[in-house]
Design a protein around this motif. Structure first.
Motif, PDB file in Angstrom:
ATOM      1  N   LEU A  40       0.821  -1.213   0.000  1.00 33.64           N
ATOM      2  CA  LEU A  40       0.000   0.000   0.000  1.00 33.64           C
ATOM      3  C   LEU A  40       0.855   1.262   0.000  1.00 33.64           C
ATOM      4  O   LEU A  40       0.611   2.200  -0.762  1.00 33.64           O
ATOM      5  N   LEU A  41       1.862   1.299   0.858  1.00 28.91           N
ATOM      6  CA  LEU A  41       2.681   2.506   0.999  1.00 28.91           C
ATOM      7  C   LEU A  41       3.712   2.652  -0.108  1.00 28.91           C
ATOM      8  O   LEU A  41       4.064   3.771  -0.487  1.00 28.91           O
ATOM      9  N   GLY A  42       4.211   1.528  -0.634  1.00 28.28           N
ATOM     10  CA  GLY A  42       5.326   1.600  -1.570  1.00 28.28           C
ATOM     11  C   GLY A  42       6.630   1.811  -0.817  1.00 28.28           C
ATOM     12  O   GLY A  42       6.695   1.700   0.406  1.00 28.28           O
ATOM     13  N   THR A  43       7.674   2.151  -1.550  1.00 26.89           N
ATOM     14  CA  THR A  43       8.986   2.379  -0.952  1.00 26.89           C
ATOM     15  C   THR A  43       9.581   3.666  -1.518  1.00 26.89           C
ATOM     16  O   THR A  43       9.151   4.165  -2.549  1.00 26.89           O
ATOM     17  N   ALA A  44      10.584   4.184  -0.837  1.00 28.53           N
ATOM     18  CA  ALA A  44      11.305   5.370  -1.299  1.00 28.53           C
ATOM     19  C   ALA A  44      12.793   5.061  -1.265  1.00 28.53           C
ATOM     20  O   ALA A  44      13.307   4.576  -0.254  1.00 28.53           O
ATOM     21  N   ALA A  45      13.462   5.316  -2.370  1.00 23.93           N
ATOM     22  CA  ALA A  45      14.893   5.034  -2.466  1.00 23.93           C
ATOM     23  C   ALA A  45      15.495   5.934  -3.532  1.00 23.93           C
ATOM     24  O   ALA A  45      14.793   6.703  -4.194  1.00 23.93           O
ATOM     25  N   GLU A  46      16.811   5.837  -3.698  1.00 23.49           N
ATOM     26  CA  GLU A  46      17.487   6.673  -4.690  1.00 23.49           C
ATOM     27  C   GLU A  46      16.976   6.349  -6.081  1.00 23.49           C
ATOM     28  O   GLU A  46      16.827   5.183  -6.457  1.00 23.49           O
ATOM     29  N   ALA A  47      16.690   7.386  -6.850  1.00 26.04           N
ATOM     30  CA  ALA A  47      16.127   7.218  -8.188  1.00 26.04           C
ATOM     31  C   ALA A  47      17.109   6.485  -9.095  1.00 26.04           C
ATOM     32  O   ALA A  47      18.311   6.767  -9.088  1.00 26.04           O
ATOM     33  N   ASN A  48      16.586   5.545  -9.874  1.00 27.46           N
ATOM     34  CA  ASN A  48      17.433   4.857 -10.839  1.00 27.46           C
ATOM     35  C   ASN A  48      17.409   5.595 -12.172  1.00 27.46           C
ATOM     36  O   ASN A  48      16.665   6.568 -12.361  1.00 27.46           O
ATOM     37  N   ALA A  49      18.206   5.124 -13.102  1.00 24.50           N
ATOM     38  CA  ALA A  49      18.353   5.822 -14.384  1.00 24.50           C
ATOM     39  C   ALA A  49      17.025   5.905 -15.134  1.00 24.50           C
ATOM     40  O   ALA A  49      16.708   6.935 -15.751  1.00 24.50           O
ATOM     41  N   GLU A  50      16.242   4.842 -15.087  1.00 22.07           N
ATOM     42  CA  GLU A  50      14.959   4.838 -15.802  1.00 22.07           C
ATOM     43  C   GLU A  50      13.992   5.860 -15.209  1.00 22.07           C
ATOM     44  O   GLU A  50      13.312   6.587 -15.936  1.00 22.07           O
ATOM     45  N   GLN A  51      13.940   5.925 -13.877  1.00 23.09           N
ATOM     46  CA  GLN A  51      13.049   6.897 -13.232  1.00 23.09           C
ATOM     47  C   GLN A  51      13.475   8.326 -13.546  1.00 23.09           C
ATOM     48  O   GLN A  51      12.630   9.201 -13.777  1.00 23.09           O
ATOM     49  N   ILE A  52      14.779   8.565 -13.558  1.00 24.25           N
ATOM     50  CA  ILE A  52      15.286   9.907 -13.877  1.00 24.25           C
ATOM     51  C   ILE A  52      14.907  10.281 -15.297  1.00 24.25           C
ATOM     52  O   ILE A  52      14.429  11.394 -15.564  1.00 24.25           O
ATOM     53  N   GLU A  53      15.069   9.338 -16.223  1.00 18.60           N
ATOM     54  CA  GLU A  53      14.770   9.619 -17.633  1.00 18.60           C
ATOM     55  C   GLU A  53      13.283   9.924 -17.828  1.00 18.60           C
ATOM     56  O   GLU A  53      12.910  10.820 -18.589  1.00 18.60           O
ATOM     57  N   LYS A  54      12.418   9.188 -17.120  1.00 17.80           N
ATOM     58  CA  LYS A  54      10.971   9.350 -17.294  1.00 17.80           C
ATOM     59  C   LYS A  54      10.414  10.553 -16.540  1.00 17.80           C
ATOM     60  O   LYS A  54       9.262  10.918 -16.727  1.00 17.80           O
ATOM     61  N   SER A  55      11.215  11.171 -15.681  1.00 13.57           N
ATOM     62  CA  SER A  55      10.704  12.242 -14.817  1.00 13.57           C
ATOM     63  C   SER A  55      10.584  13.582 -15.533  1.00 13.57           C
ATOM     64  O   SER A  55      10.035  14.527 -14.961  1.00 13.57           O
ATOM     65  N   GLY A  56      11.132  13.693 -16.728  1.00 11.45           N
ATOM     66  CA  GLY A  56      11.062  14.957 -17.452  1.00 11.45           C
ATOM     67  C   GLY A  56      11.823  16.077 -16.764  1.00 11.45           C
ATOM     68  O   GLY A  56      11.417  17.244 -16.821  1.00 11.45           O
ATOM     69  N   ALA A  74      12.358  16.295 -13.494  1.00 10.79           N
ATOM     70  CA  ALA A  74      11.982  16.472 -12.090  1.00 10.79           C
ATOM     71  C   ALA A  74      12.959  15.777 -11.150  1.00 10.79           C
ATOM     72  O   ALA A  74      13.109  16.173  -9.994  1.00 10.79           O
ATOM     73  N   LEU A  75      13.639  14.721 -11.634  1.00  9.48           N
ATOM     74  CA  LEU A  75      14.583  13.973 -10.811  1.00  9.48           C
ATOM     75  C   LEU A  75      15.988  14.082 -11.379  1.00  9.48           C
ATOM     76  O   LEU A  75      16.169  14.209 -12.593  1.00  9.48           O
ATOM     77  N   LYS A  76      16.963  14.004 -10.491  1.00  4.53           N
ATOM     78  CA  LYS A  76      18.371  14.011 -10.894  1.00  4.53           C
ATOM     79  C   LYS A  76      19.087  12.918 -10.102  1.00  4.53           C
ATOM     80  O   LYS A  76      18.551  12.412  -9.105  1.00  4.53           O
ATOM     81  N   PRO A  77      20.266  12.513 -10.512  1.00  5.59           N
ATOM     82  CA  PRO A  77      20.999  11.494  -9.764  1.00  5.59           C
ATOM     83  C   PRO A  77      21.150  11.882  -8.295  1.00  5.59           C
ATOM     84  O   PRO A  77      21.456  13.027  -7.968  1.00  5.59           O
ATOM     85  N   GLY A  78      20.899  10.905  -7.426  1.00  6.12           N
ATOM     86  CA  GLY A  78      21.001  11.134  -5.985  1.00  6.12           C
ATOM     87  C   GLY A  78      19.680  11.482  -5.327  1.00  6.12           C
ATOM     88  O   GLY A  78      19.565  11.439  -4.099  1.00  6.12           O
ATOM     89  N   ASP A  79      18.645  11.823  -6.116  1.00  6.49           N
ATOM     90  CA  ASP A  79      17.337  12.151  -5.543  1.00  6.49           C
ATOM     91  C   ASP A  79      16.658  10.896  -5.009  1.00  6.49           C
ATOM     92  O   ASP A  79      16.828   9.796  -5.548  1.00  6.49           O
ATOM     93  N   THR A  80      15.862  11.081  -3.976  1.00  8.92           N
ATOM     94  CA  THR A  80      15.021  10.008  -3.453  1.00  8.92           C
ATOM     95  C   THR A  80      13.643  10.125  -4.090  1.00  8.92           C
ATOM     96  O   THR A  80      13.062  11.205  -4.146  1.00  8.92           O
ATOM     97  N   THR A  81      13.135   8.989  -4.567  1.00  2.00           N
ATOM     98  CA  THR A  81      11.817   9.000  -5.200  1.00  2.00           C
ATOM     99  C   THR A  81      11.035   7.766  -4.785  1.00  2.00           C
ATOM    100  O   THR A  81      11.597   6.792  -4.279  1.00  2.00           O
ATOM    101  N   GLY A  82       9.722   7.804  -4.996  1.00  2.50           N
ATOM    102  CA  GLY A  82       8.861   6.714  -4.580  1.00  2.50           C
ATOM    103  C   GLY A  82       8.672   5.680  -5.673  1.00  2.50           C
ATOM    104  O   GLY A  82       8.632   5.996  -6.855  1.00  2.50           O
ATOM    105  N   THR A  83       8.552   4.434  -5.246  1.00  2.00           N
ATOM    106  CA  THR A  83       8.266   3.334  -6.155  1.00  2.00           C
ATOM    107  C   THR A  83       7.075   2.560  -5.603  1.00  2.00           C
ATOM    108  O   THR A  83       7.139   2.020  -4.506  1.00  2.00           O
ATOM    109  N   GLY A  84       5.988   2.540  -6.361  1.00  2.00           N
ATOM    110  CA  GLY A  84       4.805   1.795  -5.953  1.00  2.00           C
ATOM    111  C   GLY A  84       4.009   2.501  -4.863  1.00  2.00           C
ATOM    112  O   GLY A  84       4.528   3.347  -4.127  1.00  2.00           O
ATOM    113  N   GLY A  85       2.738   2.154  -4.780  1.00  2.00           N
ATOM    114  CA  GLY A  85       1.887   2.611  -3.695  1.00  2.00           C
ATOM    115  C   GLY A  85       1.798   4.117  -3.557  1.00  2.00           C
ATOM    116  O   GLY A  85       1.956   4.879  -4.513  1.00  2.00           O
TER     117      GLY A  85
END
Length: 671
Positions: A253-269, A271-282
């Motif tokens: 339900l909650l998902g997780t938060a961790a350092e953004a991977n390359a795919e998430q950074i690319e898809k963020s337009g 909004a994300l850069k290397p080293g950022d924490t972002t949510g995955t799932g939930g």
């Protein structure tokens, strides 16, 4: 023609000729040169531009050096109107940079000089940024806010920063040790794939720290610092990460938060850069923008080559601020989850092998207190998104439709041992009491879950009436107040023959999630449809809810339906906007009467000993698959004061014997 006329024509011709020369004296070439320069600077490549007073290659190197600190961003540059004076033209260069969520716009002056029949730009660093001098570059510093917490009922932190240690190989500390051997030993110690980790270490640079695993620093860690440091290069680095109380707590339900991977950074337009924490799932992914907040960014002009020590010791600061965006902290996400009930639900499901779920909510407010998916769900949110045939718990819907046709709990119905519809034979569950066959009250048929009695009612209850009754109890409708992705059920409005007969016992194409089942029971307890609520402040302080993957998800059929659900999403109709005819208090009282009978005289007597207010319940068993005998979903729903609970086990035998004991444990320990 007279001499005076000829003279006049000659003068006109001279003037017109002079005008034509003026219009074609190369000024059009100046505009082309200005636009070429603007386009080249936009591309950060002026190598093909001929300059006055600067070799093109040298100019290109200087441009790249000036803007290197802003990479990978590029400006949009446009040339303005030209002003001419003799063989010189000046014009504005209008810059627009995307800096975070904002735009940095500025205008600088550029100059062209005519050289023969060409106009050449005059190279000056000040045409790149305001007042930029030779030897200066632009830099960008970013200050990232801590990720905001996810809160539970009473604003108790559910996900917040908790201490961890990152365990890995620090390559500078290897000394002369073999990196592959050290990596293999560390991987074996912490339980990760030795070959894969050794590859990561080998591929990393000589100064890298290569993390193998992150461990919670909550007193439960069994791998000691001494064991780690005994391996050459082995190191445990303390850190803090946004974590739930335990690794499994409401994870689906909650998902997780961790350092953004390359795919998430690319898809963020951007909004994300290397080293950022972002949510995955939930909820972490759904409300990423709200939780992440906004970076504070400063663009400065400074002398090239300054070291951090020189910057820190300089008084006053020799750098010039050119643009700044203010840091904005993320906004905590407030939910209704009760941490104690959520943990209790997970504890109760801990030993269940198949996919399973427990959902508990407060009927009076609609607050979702627990939405637990068991370990057999393998990370899928069975509680909120599962799509399963509900079996006999759907007889709550049948009964409401029958009430609306004039029946009461005391009305007589016929309960034969078997019933054949269009060649398909239906029967009651194994162990159905013979004393409750024949002519019985609707209450008795409900308490013992007589399938044949409810199928017998199919001629008096249309499929459309079933659909209407379902929405009256808050299921198969949209849930705008929920604030989370969910499936609230599907009841087709049209069905005939055996399919309609199957619908009467919660089979066919009827689907519910455990959340929908809890809502259905809760609507009986409340005496009105329950509007479930989970997230209390969706998209608070987010200007654009669609940005950064945030937003309030639809509560309709999920495109991520459970792999073990009973229907592919494409076959599930969209939910109704709202109930056409809400259940009334009188109708709900009659349903509550029959739910109580399931405990007092039916096969859920084991719930009679639950302390506190009287329990009302309904069990359900739904066949699925092609096995012989077929596998079954095990369901039970219950009301207990201002608490409504649904328990589901995907491959679970009978609802009373499989889900029933889980419900009893949950209610007893929650009392």
């Amino acid at each position: 023609m007279g001499n005076s006329s000829k003279l006049s024509l000659a003068l006109v011709g001279l003037v017109l000729g002079g005008s034509l020369v003026a219009c074609s004296d190369g000024r059009a070439g100046a505009a082309d040169a200005a636009n070429q320069l603007a386009g080249a600077v936009s591309a950060l490549d002026v190598g093909a531009v001929a300059f006055d007073g600067k070799e093109s290659g040298a100019a290109n190197e200087q441009l790249k050096e000036v803007f290197q600190g802003l990479a990978p961003d590029k400006p949009a540059v446009q040339a303005g109107d030209l002003a001419f004076e003799a063989d010189t033209a000046t014009f504005p260069l209008n810059y627009t940079w995307k800096v975070g969520a904002e735009e940095w716009k500025y205008t600088v002056s550029a100059q062209l000089k005519k050289s023969g029949d060409k106009w050449l730009p005059v190279w000056k660093p000040a045409m790149l940024a305001p007042d930029l001098a030779d030897g200066e570059i632009l830099t960008r510093s970013t200050n990232t806010p801590q990720r905001a917490a996810i809160l539970g009922a009473g604003d108790v932190p559910l996900v917040t920063y908790r201490p961890v240690v990152n365990v890995g190989i620090d390559k500078p500390k290897l000394g002369g040790a073999d990196p592959a051997d050290a990596a293999t030993k560390l991987a074996q110690l912490v339980g990760v794939d030795p070959a894969a980790y050794a590859q990561q270490v080998a591929a990393a640079g000589p100064d890298a720290f290569v993390a193998a695993i992150t461990l919670r620093e909550d007193g439960s860690r069994t791998i000691t610092d001494a064991q780690i440091s005994a391996i050459p290069g082995g190191r445990a680095i303390k850190d803090y990460l946004p974590l739930a109380p335990t690794r499994t707590f409401a994870r689906a339900l909650l998902g997780t938060a961790a350092e953004a991977n390359a795919e998430q950074i690319e898809k963020s337009g951007g909004a994300l850069k290397p080293g950022d924490t972002t949510g995955t799932g939930g909820l972490q992914q759904q409300y990423d923008a709200q939780l992440r907040g906004t970076d504070g960014i400063v663009i400065r002009a400074q002398k090239a080559g300054l070291t951090p020590a020189e910057i820190q010791s300089a008084t006053p600061d020799q750098r010039r601020n050119l643009f700044e965006t203010k840091i904005k902290a993320g906004t905590p996400l407030r939910t209704t989850l009760d941490p104690n009930l959520q943990q209790l639900a997970e504890d109760v499901l801990a030993g269940v092998g198949p996919a399973s779920a427990i959902v508990a909510l407060r009927p009076s407010s609609g607050a979702v207190l627990a939405a637990a998916s068991g370990p057999g769900s393998n990370g899928y949110d069975t509680a909120m998104l599962g799509q399963y045939a509900p079996g006999s718990i759907f007889k709550l819907v049948d009964s409401l439709a029958m009430f609306r046709n004039g029946m009461t709990p005391d009305s007589k119905v016929d309960c034969p041992a078997t019933l054949t519809v269009d060649g398909r034979t239906f029967k009651n569950a194994e162990g159905y009491p013979a004393s409750s066959l024949g002519s019985v009250t609707l209450r008795d048929a409900f308490a013992h879950s007589c399938n044949t009695a409810f199928i017998n009612a199919r001629d008096g209850v249309s499929q459309a009436q079933l659909e209407s009754a379902a929405t009256s109890l808050g299921v198969a409708v949209e849930a705008p107040a929920l604030g989370a992705a969910a499936f609230l059920g599907s009841v087709p409005g049209e069905a005939e023959g055996t399919e309609h007969a199957a619908s009467m016992i919660g089979q066919g194409k009827v689907l519910l999630s455990p959340l929908a089942a809890a809502i259905m029971a809760g609507s009986v307890a409340k005496g009105a449809p329950v509007a479930a609520r989970l997230v209390l402040n969706p998209n608070e302080s987010v200007a654009d809810p669609a940005a950064g993957g945030s937003g309030t998800a639809s509560a309709g059929p999920s495109s991520g339906a459970s792999p073990s659900g009973d229907a592919p999403p494409s076959t599930v109709p969209a939910p109704a906007p709202a109930a056409g005819t809400p259940v009334t208090a009188a109708e709900a009282a009659s349903l509550a009467d029959m739910m109580r009978a399931v405990v007092t005289s039916g096969h859920a007597g084991f719930l009679a000993s639950v302390p506190g207010e009287p329990v009302g319940a309904k069990t359900g068993t739904a066949e699925f698959g092609n096995d012989n005998p077929p596998k079954t979903h095990a369901w039970i729903v219950a009301t207990h004061g201002d608490l409504a609970v649904a328990v589901f086990v995907e491959d679970g035998g009978l609802g009373a014997t499989t889900s029933g004991p889980l419900l009893k444990e949950f209610l007893t320990r929650a009392s």
